[in-house]
Design a protein around this motif. Structure first.
Motif, mmCIF file in Angstrom:
data_model
loop_
_atom_site.group_PDB
_atom_site.id
_atom_site.type_symbol
_atom_site.label_atom_id
_atom_site.label_comp_id
_atom_site.label_asym_id
_atom_site.label_seq_id
_atom_site.Cartn_x
_atom_site.Cartn_y
_atom_site.Cartn_z
ATOM 1 N N ALA A 1 28.933 43.239 51.464
ATOM 2 C CA ALA A 1 30.264 42.625 51.450
ATOM 3 C C ALA A 1 30.604 42.066 50.075
ATOM 4 O O ALA A 1 31.758 42.132 49.629
ATOM 5 C CB ALA A 1 30.344 41.528 52.504
ATOM 6 N N ALA A 2 29.605 41.523 49.375
ATOM 7 C CA ALA A 2 29.840 41.006 48.024
ATOM 8 C C ALA A 2 30.313 42.117 47.100
ATOM 9 O O ALA A 2 31.217 41.922 46.272
ATOM 10 C CB ALA A 2 28.566 40.359 47.475
ATOM 11 N N GLU A 3 29.712 43.308 47.241
ATOM 12 C CA GLU A 3 30.116 44.447 46.414
ATOM 13 C C GLU A 3 31.542 44.890 46.753
ATOM 14 O O GLU A 3 32.336 45.210 45.867
ATOM 15 C CB GLU A 3 29.153 45.616 46.634
ATOM 16 N N GLU A 4 31.880 44.897 48.024
ATOM 17 C CA GLU A 4 33.175 45.424 48.463
ATOM 18 C C GLU A 4 34.336 44.462 48.214
ATOM 19 O O GLU A 4 35.447 44.890 47.882
ATOM 20 C CB GLU A 4 33.117 45.757 49.958
ATOM 21 N N ASP B 1 35.358 26.536 43.879
ATOM 22 C CA ASP B 1 35.744 27.302 42.692
ATOM 23 C C ASP B 1 34.800 27.053 41.526
ATOM 24 O O ASP B 1 34.856 27.765 40.517
ATOM 25 C CB ASP B 1 37.175 26.948 42.286
ATOM 26 N N LYS B 2 33.939 26.051 41.642
ATOM 27 C CA LYS B 2 32.944 25.788 40.603
ATOM 28 C C LYS B 2 31.872 26.873 40.574
ATOM 29 O O LYS B 2 31.155 27.017 39.579
ATOM 30 C CB LYS B 2 32.263 24.439 40.849
ATOM 31 N N CYS B 3 31.751 27.620 41.664
ATOM 32 C CA CYS B 3 30.667 28.601 41.811
ATOM 33 C C CYS B 3 31.122 30.003 41.413
ATOM 34 O O CYS B 3 32.056 30.535 42.008
ATOM 35 C CB CYS B 3 30.177 28.604 43.259
ATOM 36 N N PRO B 4 30.445 30.648 40.450
ATOM 37 C CA PRO B 4 30.780 32.014 40.072
ATOM 38 C C PRO B 4 29.930 33.056 40.805
ATOM 39 O O PRO B 4 30.121 34.254 40.633
ATOM 40 C CB PRO B 4 30.450 32.031 38.578
ATOM 41 N N LEU B 5 28.980 32.604 41.614
ATOM 42 C CA LEU B 5 27.962 33.493 42.180
ATOM 43 C C LEU B 5 28.490 34.320 43.340
ATOM 44 O O LEU B 5 29.297 33.853 44.145
ATOM 45 C CB LEU B 5 26.758 32.675 42.660
ATOM 46 N N THR B 6 27.988 35.536 43.436
ATOM 47 C CA THR B 6 28.256 36.367 44.604
ATOM 48 C C THR B 6 27.070 37.313 44.803
ATOM 49 O O THR B 6 26.359 37.655 43.854
ATOM 50 C CB THR B 6 29.576 37.151 44.461
#
Length: 289
Positions: free
Chosen positions: A185-188, A245-250
């Motif tokens: 899901a992160a990729e899509e 929104d502080k988090c850039p991670l996926t």
């Protein structure tokens, strides 16, 4: 201003345990929260609107915004109703926290079909159902030019990704599936402005207290004033960060327990054997015992 100020979040299984802590922290950080909980027992049987409504009442009493939802996320239409309620009640949807779960433990040789199906339905299918309807909403918003800044936090488990637990084939398989679903899901969904991560939490809940061999550990009393490493409240700050929104991670999976957070990695090569021609059984037997 809170880390989630102005966000609208759905928290499944939000009436008790870890989910309750998520909902309360999200509200304190400024989010409007849809608290979803069917209100069933550990096995998923029964229904009670009380747990979800009690959390909502607590949030509202503290000056926050929340509403209750008692749909079953194991049902396609139930998950859609949940997503639709968030949008109709608060005007948008920014965060999905998939947390709802049940237990129907049993050893493989004696596990009944219903035990398997029920756990897969609530955990793995339940995660997918909510994710799918939320993703459809976010995709539509993106196509309209309203690209979201959205986040999904799924709930895996050590039982599925790091420590096989005898008696939990259904639960472990569902949780391993959730970890894989998270990565796909992160990729899509990145193209639509959606980040997707997962946690594998360890805390004192109805489910862990009922897990054979673990209940006594989690039930141990903590002296007043000392840090309670198994409090479910220890889990929620990471989830709030991953939703902010502080988090850039996926595409990440994190184990979290007490004062420790660990990034996890999935299947990886630990040994490789090669051949220049066709394999023979004897060759494999000699080189891969």
């Amino acid at each position: 201003m809170g880390a989630l100020e102005g966000k609208v979040a759905v928290v499944t299984g939000g009436g008790r345990g870890i989910g309750r802590e998520h909902a309360l922290l999200f509200a304190r950080e400024g989010a409007s929260v849809v608290v979803n909980d069917l209100g069933g027992d550990n096995t998923g049987e029964g229904a009670d609107s009380g747990p979800a409504q009690q959390v909502v009442d607590e949030i509202v009493a503290a000056g926050g915004r929340a509403c209750a939802n008692t749909d079953s996320v194991a049902l396609w239409d139930g998950a859609k109703n949940l997503v639709d309620q968030a949008v109709s009640e608060f005007g948008r949807l920014d965060v999905v926290v998939n947390n709802a779960g049940i237990l129907r433990d049993g050893f493989v040789a004696g596990l009944e079909e219903l035990q398997w199906d029920a756990v897969i339905a609530v955990h793995l299918k339940g995660h997918f159902n909510v994710l799918r309807h939320a993703a459809t909403y976010w995709k539509d918003q993106s196509k309209k030019g309203n690209r979201p800044t959205a986040a999904v936090v799924n709930t895996a488990s050590a039982s599925g990704v790091t420590i096989p637990n005898a008696g939990q084939a259904n639960y472990g398989a569902a949780k391993a599936g959730i970890a894989a679903l998270t990565l796909v899901a992160a990729e899509e969904l990145d193209r639509y402005g959606v980040r997707v991560n997962a946690i594998a939490p360890m805390a004192r809940t109805r489910l862990t207290l009922a897990t054979p061999g673990m209940g006594a550990i989690f039930a141990a009393e903590v002296p007043e004033g000392e840090f309670d490493a198994f409090s479910p409240a220890n889990i929620s700050p990471l989830v709030a960060y991953l939703a902010s929104d502080k988090c850039p991670l996926t595409g990440k999976v994190f184990a979290v327990q007490g004062g420790a957070i660990s990034e996890l990695a999935g299947w990886h090569d630990v040994k490789t054997i090669e051949t220049d021609g066709p394999w023979t059984i004897d060759d494999i037997s000699a080189r891969l015992p």
